[in-house]
Design an enzyme around this catalytic site. Sequence first.
Site, PDB file in Angstrom:
ATOM      1  N   GLU A  60       0.815  -1.218   0.000  1.00 12.67           N
ATOM      2  CA  GLU A  60       0.000   0.000   0.000  1.00 12.67           C
ATOM      3  C   GLU A  60       0.849   1.269   0.000  1.00 12.67           C
ATOM      4  O   GLU A  60       0.521   2.248  -0.672  1.00 12.67           O
ATOM      5  CB  GLU A  60      -0.977  -0.002   1.176  1.00 12.67           C
ATOM      6  CG  GLU A  60      -2.202  -0.892   0.978  1.00 12.67           C
ATOM      7  CD  GLU A  60      -1.898  -2.377   1.107  1.00 12.67           C
ATOM      8  OE1 GLU A  60      -0.797  -2.723   1.563  1.00 12.67           O
ATOM      9  OE2 GLU A  60      -2.767  -3.197   0.738  1.00 12.67           O
ATOM     10  N   HIS A 136     -11.650  -4.737   9.098  1.00 12.29           N
ATOM     11  CA  HIS A 136     -12.263  -4.643   7.768  1.00 12.29           C
ATOM     12  C   HIS A 136     -13.581  -3.875   7.791  1.00 12.29           C
ATOM     13  O   HIS A 136     -14.409  -4.040   6.908  1.00 12.29           O
ATOM     14  CB  HIS A 136     -12.509  -6.042   7.180  1.00 12.29           C
ATOM     15  CG  HIS A 136     -11.268  -6.818   6.882  1.00 12.29           C
ATOM     16  ND1 HIS A 136     -10.498  -7.384   7.861  1.00 12.29           N
ATOM     17  CD2 HIS A 136     -10.652  -7.123   5.711  1.00 12.29           C
ATOM     18  CE1 HIS A 136      -9.468  -8.012   7.310  1.00 12.29           C
ATOM     19  NE2 HIS A 136      -9.533  -7.866   5.998  1.00 12.29           N
TER      20      HIS A 136
END
Lengths: 334, 320
Positions: A60, A136
């Site tokens: 990322e 999440h």
Amino acid sequence: MGSTLYINAINRALHEEMARDNEVVAIGLDIGRQGGLFGVTRGLFERFGPSRVMDTPISEAGYMGAAIGMAMEGVRPVVEIQFADFVTVAFDQIVTVAAKMHYMTGGGKNVPIVVRLPYGVNVSGEGYMTGAGPHHSQSPEAWFCHCPGLKVVMPSSPADALGLLKAAIRDNDPVIYFEQKGLYYTLSGEVPEDGEDHIVPIGKAAVRREGTDATIVATGAMVGLSLAVAEKLAGEGVSVEVVDPRTLVPLDRETLVASVRKTGRVVVTHEASQTGGFGAEVAAVLADDAYASLRAPVKRVAARDMPVPAGLAARAALPGEARIEKAVRAVLGK
Amino acid sequence: MPLDHEQLVAMYRALSGTRIAEQTITDLNKSGVLRGHHSGLGHEAVGVAVGMAVRPDDCVQMSHRSGMMLSHARGGYSLREAVLSQFGRAPSHYASLPGRPRTLTIVGLVGTWVPMSVGISMADRLRGKDTVTVTFFGDGAANEGAVHEAMNLAGARRLPMVFLIENNGMAVSMPTSEATAASDFAARAAGYGMPGVLVDGHDPVALHEVAEEAVARARRGQGPTLIEAKLIRWESHANGIADLRTPEEIEEAHRRDGVRQLRDALIGQGILSEADADAIDDAARAEVDAAVEEGRTAGFDMTVPPPMDAADAWRLTYAN
Ligand SMILES: Cc1ncc(C[n+]2csc(CCOP(=O)(O)OP(=O)(O)O)c2C)c(N)n1
């Protein structure tokens, strides 16, 4: 006008913008052949090819930084972070590099990236993603609102998802685009016909329902819940206005203040946890700009200050219609 | 290609000039006229050698150590400007200005700056350019996660890049030997599927050869290279910060001084006479001294905050 799913509106914005401007590229995990983990980028790879639809390794920080570098050369990358939660890994690149580049270079370089962050849980309880657990499910918009140099948008309807993404891609600053992943397949709404260039300007709030007794300021998935509460209370003769800021930074203070001048009573609700949340900023803005109009303290309805529980237990931590309704009654003194 | 005599003399001129400028800037900081400098003394060779190995349209992301030397060697950045920028009277070597060779800025967090250089290379590829992107960082930065991600991404995409680690053996007070169990950073290249090259960071000719080959390889489409230049910085991390090294370690740096080595070699080979070399040094010293005079008489005082219009500065936060 036709009705479409929230996810299809995002997908349409990507298709339209990539077709309109060769400088627009997409980059992220599994966005190419896979079409995105949730399916948001479907069809882009087949249509625009691997040079403009770039699958990356699970890095990322690496691909966020690379997108920033491309943007400094005039490319317009739309970066997908698979789950908003994973943006922590790339946070340094966004905050240190992207947000400050225009200032640090004396206006010489700007970073026209869009960071797409699928966030939140499916508050409806239907379908999938009802609390995907602490890693999440988060709604981390406040982290970015606190960083000058970034713009932050949070569409709550298919039409806004379409129009705000197109506006974000054309914007010359880094824009953090929060898409509520629980709405992807559960929310449909009217959108302009295909081929119509639908833009929702950044920095403009929307009044979702007009009312005179109280205002609910709601973001993302909370907008739908707030409208349901307003409808219910209308049956009791209570008139509730629902305002959706749509853009969190820069905030449309005028629309918020105008509503509060009218109603004098405010509830702010968001899916993120309460402390240091965006609701605190709204409350502070109204205390600054509309103090004389306030007839009750501003109430916040937010997630509890805890990690988002997995599964249906998420609903115990998250704000729901019952808590929003209770807060409206409280500001009305009922 | 080995450097011809003319190029060797140009290399010496850049080395001598930037050494004199850097020594002067370092001294001005030590005496308190200027405040705050990461001295690049000892890093001249790597800056000058790489500067001579790239084209103006190649993009170089420079470090806080050798950026000034590199900019000077690439051309368009005089010793006078290097000195005056320290007085706030000229743009720094980091500034992207028309007519100057192409550079990419760094940021205040080491390692964080590396991934954006990968993006420059990707953008150039999208545009079909045959340019190379070179990014500098230190041994300390090399242990940051973002650097690993950037090098892996460049390897996976076979990007035309050169990663250059200036390993000066220390990150403030942390010796490289305690920061990693690996003896050479160059060995990490294997993990990214790219060649890793170890080179004496004091030797400008060796550095140039290695950099030129890495740049040529990238331009041929054969992908990135990792170069580790091992060297020793002369000064402490930054002025005002104590140097924890032994005097012997610093003496070793002076003993290996690449500027003097090239001077001796050029005189030994008869490419320059002693008088020629002196003339080169004297010209640089005159330019640097005049610039210091210019900077000081401009009334610069580090203790007085510059006027800043907060409203104007705010405007720079966003592009639109
Ligand atoms: C992310 C980050 N951590 C710490 C620092 C503080 N800092 C500035 S320079 C430096 C040492 C860097 O070492 P190295 O990369 O080897 O470069 P050198 O200064 O030795 O040339 C440190 C710790 C920083 N700027 N950024």
